[in-house]
Design an enzyme around this catalytic site. Structure first.
Site, PDB file in Angstrom:
ATOM      1  N   ASP A 175      -3.596  -3.020  -1.301  1.00 37.29           N
ATOM      2  CA  ASP A 175      -4.360  -1.876  -1.775  1.00 37.29           C
ATOM      3  C   ASP A 175      -5.825  -2.038  -1.393  1.00 37.29           C
ATOM      4  OD1 ASP A 175      -5.335   0.316  -3.098  1.00 37.29           O
ATOM      5  OD2 ASP A 175      -4.643  -0.286  -5.091  1.00 37.29           O
TER       6      ASP A 175
ATOM      7  N   HIS B  91      -7.878   0.321  -2.254  1.00 37.76           N
ATOM      8  CA  HIS B  91      -8.472   0.862  -3.481  1.00 37.76           C
ATOM      9  C   HIS B  91      -9.602   1.843  -3.203  1.00 37.76           C
ATOM     10  CE1 HIS B  91      -9.526   0.404  -7.886  1.00 37.76           C
ATOM     11  NE2 HIS B  91      -8.209   0.302  -7.921  1.00 37.76           N
TER      12      HIS B  91
ATOM     13  N   GLU C   1      -2.654   0.662   1.300  1.00 35.20           N
ATOM     14  CA  GLU C   1      -2.851   1.751   0.351  1.00 35.20           C
ATOM     15  C   GLU C   1      -4.304   2.201   0.299  1.00 35.20           C
ATOM     16  OE1 GLU C   1      -2.525   2.386  -4.494  1.00 35.20           O
ATOM     17  OE2 GLU C   1      -1.123   1.043  -3.472  1.00 35.20           O
TER      18      GLU C   1
ATOM     19  N   GLU D 221      -2.987   8.586  -4.879  1.00 37.84           N
ATOM     20  CA  GLU D 221      -3.155   8.444  -6.324  1.00 37.84           C
ATOM     21  C   GLU D 221      -4.299   9.297  -6.849  1.00 37.84           C
ATOM     22  OE1 GLU D 221      -5.653   4.549  -7.409  1.00 37.84           O
ATOM     23  OE2 GLU D 221      -4.020   4.140  -6.021  1.00 37.84           O
TER      24      GLU D 221
ATOM     25  N   ASP E  18       0.490  10.540  -8.890  1.00 37.14           N
ATOM     26  CA  ASP E  18       0.590   9.959 -10.223  1.00 37.14           C
ATOM     27  C   ASP E  18       1.154  11.004 -11.180  1.00 37.14           C
ATOM     28  OD1 ASP E  18      -0.232   9.166 -12.953  1.00 37.14           O
ATOM     29  OD2 ASP E  18      -1.278   7.530 -11.927  1.00 37.14           O
TER      30      ASP E  18
ATOM     31  N   HIS F  10       2.388   6.437  -8.180  1.00 42.92           N
ATOM     32  CA  HIS F  10       1.337   5.589  -8.755  1.00 42.92           C
ATOM     33  C   HIS F  10       1.543   5.518 -10.263  1.00 42.92           C
ATOM     34  CE1 HIS F  10      -2.983   5.159 -10.219  1.00 42.92           C
ATOM     35  NE2 HIS F  10      -2.921   4.177  -9.345  1.00 42.92           N
TER      36      HIS F  10
END
Length: 383
Positions: free
Chosen positions: A184, A186, A210, A236, A259, A286
């Protein structure tokens, strides 16, 4: 049957639960929250329920979704869509209980027998990942996810790239080639560094990279994709099927991660998944959240052919005071066997909330906010 009442409970570590009650006594639960903005989402939920849903038939879910979304001139975004998401989850819980069936049976029935899950390792600023990875594999997981880097400058030095490379190398050495490793970024990596990092990590064959850039920079994904064959994942922080249109049309994203507590709930994510299937894109919802969000995910996973794997937050680094299983009357519903969870068989979302625990912990002070990081020069960094 009509909606007669609702209650909201902010509980640790950083979750907001919604309870909707109907005139025949049926109760539905949902999880409407933006992590760190629970009080803001609470206000949106109250406004939507008070203005649109009290006194209405809870079974008309699609109609209610359209009213909640299209009834306001200003639409979309994390707060509104998370409020709608939690309400939508609770309405599906009610509908499943009304008909005595799991939600996935009302959405076409199971497309699989169980759902594969992955386990987080390493924390926000990833460290000690090799030992943690080996421990989780010993516990039965064959898929892991880790943060790829701490904060990075927009253009950082070779040592930063080496550190990211060494972390995934440590995990790969610890677990071998039969374990999948998601990495990730992020959204904390600028595109200039994302291009370098995806090339550096490729020899260790990540399961996916990700959120290599923030969603506002999704136009950079085609350029990043030219630097790697590793599957690219994102989504996400995308909240509706309209937000996903661009990445589908680009043709470079391989895995989407909407999500269920942010992207409009079960109703909307099922639609997003169907569009993704038409573009040969897989889905891994997510879910670093609580039991109701996870239960909603598993209901959609069960009946969605292009679902690859499910995120779950047991033992995640955010859950310092409470964890997913704490709020369930029967924690066995989320028992992981060889990295899989069985499909729930109980009606609705398939979980029973321990309301006494919810009420007790809602009395605690909850004040979770994500950290605000800075670079060496004092400027704000992406977390």
């Amino acid at each position: 049957m009509e909606i007669t009442d609702y209650e909201l409970f902010e509980v640790p570590p950083r979750w907001l639960f919604l309870k909707i009650t109907t005139s025949d006594g049926t109760v539905g639960w949902g999880e409407p929250v933006v992590e760190g903005r629970a009080k803001t989402v609470r206000g949106a939920v109250e406004e939507l329920l008070d203005d649109y849903l009290l006194g209405e038939d809870p079974l008309r879910i699609e109609h209610h979704w359209q009213r909640l979304y299209r009834g306001g001139f200003y639409r979309g975004g994390p707060v509104l869509m998370s409020a709608i998401a939690g309400i939508d989850q609770a309405l599906w819980d009610i509908k499943g209980k009304h008909y005595g069936a799991p939600v996935y049976d009302l959405l076409g029935g199971a497309a699989r027998d169980r759902v594969r899950v992955y386990q987080w390792i390493g924390g926000d600023r990833p460290a000690d990942v090799g030992d943690a990875a080996a421990e989780k594999v010993d516990a039965g997981f064959d898929a892991l996810k880790m943060n790829g880097t701490p904060e990075l400058r927009r253009i950082d030095n070779p040592a930063a790239v080496d550190a990211a490379r060494n972390r995934i190398a440590e995990v790969r050495e610890a677990v071998g080639d039969e374990v999948d490793i998601g990495v990730d970024f992020h959204g904390r990596v600028a595109k200039s560094m994302a291009k370098r990092l995806v090339e550096a990590l490729e020899p260790y064959e990540p399961m996916f990279i990700e959120e290599p850039v923030l969603p506002e920079h999704n136009d950079a994904l085609p350029e990043i994709a030219q630097h790697t064959t590793t599957p690219i994942a994102t989504g996400e922080r995308m909240y509706s099927r309209w937000d996903f249109k661009e990445v589908f049309e680009q043709g470079v994203v391989d895995l989407i991660q909407p999500d269920l507590s942010h992207a409009g709930g079960i109703t909307e994510v099922k639609k997003i998944a169907s569009i993704a299937e038409a573009y040969d894109v897989a889905m891994a919802p997510h879910c670093p959240l609580g039991p109701l969000a996870l239960a909603s995910c598993i209901q959609v996973d069960a009946c969605t052919p292009n679902v690859l794997i499910q995120e779950q937050s047991l033992d995640i680094h955010y859950n310092e005071t409470s964890d997913v299983l704490d709020y369930l009357a029967d924690p066995g519903v989320f028992e992981y066997d060889d990295g899989y969870v069985d499909l729930p068989t109980e009606p609705g979302l398939g979980v029973e909330i321990d309301e006494a625990v919810v009420r007790e912990r809602a009395e605690q002070e909850v004040d979770w906010h994500n950290p605000v990081w800075t670079h060496d020069d004092g400027s704000v960094a992406e977390w």
